[in-house]
Structure formats: structure tokens, C-alpha cells
Design an enzyme around this catalytic site. Sequence first.
Site, PDB file in Angstrom:
ATOM      1  N   GLU A  68      96.923  52.362  40.159  1.00 20.27           N
ATOM      2  CA  GLU A  68      97.701  51.320  40.834  1.00 20.27           C
ATOM      3  C   GLU A  68      98.204  51.001  39.591  1.00 20.27           C
ATOM      4  O   GLU A  68      97.605  50.001  38.767  1.00 20.27           O
ATOM      5  CB  GLU A  68      96.753  50.490  41.273  1.00 20.27           C
TER       6      GLU A  68
ATOM      7  N   LYS B  24      90.510  41.366  46.502  1.00 20.75           N
ATOM      8  CA  LYS B  24      91.204  42.645  46.184  1.00 20.75           C
ATOM      9  C   LYS B  24      91.679  42.194  45.412  1.00 20.75           C
ATOM     10  O   LYS B  24      91.557  43.640  44.091  1.00 20.75           O
ATOM     11  CB  LYS B  24      92.024  43.029  47.422  1.00 20.75           C
TER      12      LYS B  24
ATOM     13  N   ASP C  31      78.290  51.619  39.016  1.00 22.77           N
ATOM     14  CA  ASP C  31      78.054  51.856  40.181  1.00 22.77           C
ATOM     15  C   ASP C  31      79.386  51.035  40.948  1.00 22.77           C
ATOM     16  O   ASP C  31      79.485  49.697  41.433  1.00 22.77           O
ATOM     17  CB  ASP C  31      77.467  52.552  40.866  1.00 22.77           C
TER      18      ASP C  31
ATOM     19  N   HIS D 114     105.511  44.603  40.977  1.00 18.54           N
ATOM     20  CA  HIS D 114     106.187  46.204  41.040  1.00 18.54           C
ATOM     21  C   HIS D 114     107.258  47.212  41.578  1.00 18.54           C
ATOM     22  O   HIS D 114     106.892  48.352  41.106  1.00 18.54           O
ATOM     23  CB  HIS D 114     105.120  45.607  42.804  1.00 18.54           C
TER      24      HIS D 114
END
Length: 423
Positions: free
Chosen positions: A79, A258, A274, A373
Site C-alpha cells: 500500500e 485499519k 501470523d 496519496h
Amino acid sequence: MTINWTGFSKKTPSERQTLLSELLSDDKQELLTSNQQLSIETANQMAEHVLGTFSLPFSVAPDFLIDGKTYHIPMVTEEPSVVAAASFAAKLIKRSGGFTTTIHNRLMIGQVALYDIKDKKIAEQAILSHKAQLLSQADQAHPSIVKRGGGARDIWTEEKGDFLILYLSVDTQEAMGANMLNTMLEALVPTLEELTDGQSLMAILSNYATESLVTAECRVDLRFLSRDKAEAQQLAQKMELASQLAQVDPYRAATHNKGIFNGIDAIVLATGNDWRAIEAAGHSFANQSGNYRGLSTWHYDKEAQQVAGKLTMPMPIATKGGSIGLNPTVQVAHDLLGNPTAKELASIIVSVGLAQNFAALKALIGTGIQAGHMKLQAKSLLLLAGATESEVTALLPKLLQEKHRNQETAQELLMALRNNKNE
């Protein structure tokens, strides 16, 4: 070793590798410079129906000051802006004193769900009266962890619906401990069924790791939010409000968390752990009150002229076991971090999550999330269009000036550039 990180983002991958060479052992440096990947033979032993291996960018976010020690954070993510945001936040937070962490505990929890019990109260008393025996039985099922200083620590029971559930906590030392817990729990089943005159539905580790909590905290001087004092104070107030919003609105809380996991998942992946278990633990903890909330909080300290951040969450991380010793790049990641213990790695990871959260909130309450971004998104569009590195450099400013920054525009700009060269 002190490294000059100025201009690091503008260096080539080989130049960055050279800069980091003194932080790595010779064999790990060779793994990095040769870009050695997981072999197909090893991959075939790790999973089923293997066709090949899958690569992602392996990056570093430098200069995190955590509990008085500097770390350079390995991150695996596709990302855009995640690594840049973490690096930006780490720099500002270091100038304000860095991160401090608290390890509240380091135990994993498993459960045996019992059913078809005539009298749960009598069954519960029978279990608790044999607590010492059951703990010893659990240790005997996995003696190697006892030799390393770990082992079964406590047993308790709870009645929930039709079930009487036995919980077992275990010190798993440097391992995450899933197989360890499952082995111990399954060993207890015959005794538990005999004691309760009931049936075992399942014996399994829980990923809701409430006995593996870690807290990371930091403070950021207002002068690092803006050079303008009034604007800095306004941004601090907005950051506190943004934190409050994530506590009352689950739609915002999901995106808030998130952003935290953007950083956490990247280092969890890099260290061979994990990430699914870490995500499950974190999101469950965010819902502990019955309402899903943001995992972190931010407060504007007017007296100190700082914003103070705090993140508490389960972090059942490991430095041994699983794929940690099998994947070459994972070995490089641990070496880059100085081969930390599981507790130290947990502190590092939660600090990275708080840094990522700070960077996201600062962007949201300031220029907006899209400003950071756009450049990386435009670069990705050009790469997808087939542009080479030199063509991306030439076309990026032009694409950013376009009203419609999409794949079609990127392809048109690339075709025009190449046609001009051929004329």
C-alpha cells in the site's frame, strides 16, 4: 551506529542496502543484496497445493526511538504511503522523546468447551479442586516449554449458556504458542470429562489474547504539527476530536483501526508472524465494551503544549516457530531489528501502530488524506501503464497536473512521450 537518513527515499535499493550493511550480519546482508526468496522446495513444505511463491515490497522505516533504544523497522506492504507515513511520524515523535511501552502480561489463553453436564456448579467445583493436578497435566503434555521457563500458569471456569468452559493460561516464552496450547488442552480433555461427567465439544487456543496486552505511548510537541502556533493548537484540538469520533462511531472506528493495522500488519508480515491472529485479537479487543471503538486515543495537553497518544492492544507475537526460521527475508527482518525478544518485538509493533495512527490523523485533520496519496497513486498508474523508471520520473509531474488522473490518462501520456522520442 549512527546513520544519516537524509535523502534515504531518493536513494536506489542497492544504495539503501549499502547504508544498512553495518546493521546486518554478513550472511543476512548477503540474503538482502542477492534478493534471496523463499525457495519453492521450502514453500511446498509450508502450505498445500503450492504453485510458486509470491513477493511483496520489503522496506524499512528508520529511526524509531522506543524505550530509549533506536530501531529500524522492517515493513512488508504493497500500500502506497504506509512506510513514508510511519517514517514521518517516527521522526517527529523521536524529537519529542520517543515511545514508551508497557508489557502488561505475556500469556496465551486456550479453552475447553464442555457440554451435556447435569450440574454445572458441582462440575465447576470438581475442576477447581483438581486445579493443581490439571496444571501439572498440562505441563507434562509439553515438557520442553517448562524447561525453557514457561508452562501452564492458571485455570479458571465460566458458565456460558449451555457450556461450562475451562480456560487455561500459558507462558509460551518466545513462541506464539498455538500448537503448544492445543496440545495441552487436548491432554486435559479425558480428565475434564471424567471430573464433570460431561462431553468436550472442542479444545482450542483463543486468539482473543487478553493476557498479552501491550501499551505504547508518545507525546508530540505542538511545534511539530505546524510552525504557526495558532494553527498548531487548532490541529491539536482536532486530533483530540478525531480520537473522540473513533470512540463513538463504529464506521469511523473501523477505518481508524485499519490505519493502525497498516503499520502493524507490515511489520508482523516482515517478521514472519501470523497477521490474521493479530488482527483477530485487535479487533476483538476493540469491541470489548460491546461497542466497536478506536484502539488508540489522543489528548491535547494544553499545559505541556503537546498531543499525547496511547494505544493498548493484545500483541501475541513470536520470535520462534512457524515460518520465522524458514523464510530468508524474515531472517533479515529480525537481524535488522537486532534480534529482539518476543516482549521487545511486541513493544516495537504496538509503537509502529501508534506512529501510523498519528500520521493518518495528522493528514486527515490537516490537508486531507488524499494529498499524501496522489503522488504515489499517480506513480502506480504509470507503472501499470508500462512506464520505465526514467519515464515515471519524466511523466509524474504531468500526470499530477491532469484533471483526470486515471489509467487511460497515464497511457496517453506514456504514448505521447515515446512518440516524441521516436520523431
